[in-house]
Design a protein around this motif. Structure first.
Motif, PDB file in Angstrom:
ATOM      1  N   TYR A  25       8.468  57.606  15.183  1.00 43.16           N
ATOM      2  CA  TYR A  25       7.197  56.597  15.014  1.00 43.16           C
ATOM      3  C   TYR A  25       5.899  57.834  14.809  1.00 43.16           C
ATOM      4  O   TYR A  25       5.972  58.654  15.424  1.00 43.16           O
ATOM      5  N   SER A  29       3.020  55.662  10.169  1.00 39.48           N
ATOM      6  CA  SER A  29       4.215  54.742  10.058  1.00 39.48           C
ATOM      7  C   SER A  29       4.635  54.159  11.440  1.00 39.48           C
ATOM      8  O   SER A  29       5.614  54.826  11.730  1.00 39.48           O
ATOM      9  N   PRO A  30       3.834  53.394  12.043  1.00 37.37           N
ATOM     10  CA  PRO A  30       4.084  52.769  13.437  1.00 37.37           C
ATOM     11  C   PRO A  30       5.240  51.794  13.436  1.00 37.37           C
ATOM     12  O   PRO A  30       4.996  50.622  13.420  1.00 37.37           O
ATOM     13  N   ASN A  31       6.460  52.157  13.397  1.00 37.65           N
ATOM     14  CA  ASN A  31       7.713  51.406  13.239  1.00 37.65           C
ATOM     15  C   ASN A  31       8.153  51.376  14.692  1.00 37.65           C
ATOM     16  O   ASN A  31       8.298  52.336  15.479  1.00 37.65           O
ATOM     17  N   THR A  45      10.334  46.778  12.964  1.00 36.11           N
ATOM     18  CA  THR A  45       9.323  46.106  12.694  1.00 36.11           C
ATOM     19  C   THR A  45       8.029  47.071  12.797  1.00 36.11           C
ATOM     20  O   THR A  45       7.970  47.953  13.356  1.00 36.11           O
ATOM     21  N   ASP A  46       6.763  46.498  12.486  1.00 33.63           N
ATOM     22  CA  ASP A  46       5.560  47.266  12.348  1.00 33.63           C
ATOM     23  C   ASP A  46       4.724  47.086  13.756  1.00 33.63           C
ATOM     24  O   ASP A  46       4.929  45.888  14.349  1.00 33.63           O
ATOM     25  N   ASP A  47       4.273  48.100  14.424  1.00 33.24           N
ATOM     26  CA  ASP A  47       3.654  48.185  15.582  1.00 33.24           C
ATOM     27  C   ASP A  47       2.013  47.773  15.206  1.00 33.24           C
ATOM     28  O   ASP A  47       1.173  48.755  15.256  1.00 33.24           O
ATOM     29  N   ASP A  48       1.975  46.680  15.091  1.00 31.04           N
ATOM     30  CA  ASP A  48       0.565  46.142  14.731  1.00 31.04           C
ATOM     31  C   ASP A  48       0.014  44.989  15.606  1.00 31.04           C
ATOM     32  O   ASP A  48      -1.180  44.399  15.618  1.00 31.04           O
TER      33      ASP A  48
END
Length: 66
Positions: A25, A29-31, A45-48
């Motif tokens: 993380y 690239s917040p995955n 998944t994306d941490d959005d």
């Protein structure tokens, strides 16, 4: 999940031979590793989901500093 935990405890890295890769993380690239039901039990998944709330907090804290 147990294999990720065992790998992390022993090597400070959850990845290993018995589990799919869990990317590191970073802010660029917040995955997230997301656990699912079904045939493929995990996905990346994306941490959005908090982006809008965090942007609002940042905007308010700049407008009204403590």
């Amino acid at each position: 999940m147990a294999d990720y935990l065992i790998n992390f405890v022993n090597h400070l890295d959850p990845n290993g031979n018995t589990v799919p890769s869990w990317p590191k993380y970073t802010t660029s690239s917040p995955n997230l590793l997301t656990f699912l039901d079904g045939l493929i039990p995990i996905t990346i998944t994306d941490d959005d989901y908090r982006v809008d709330a965090m942007n609002l907090i940042t905007e308010l804290s700049l407008q009204f500093p403590l």
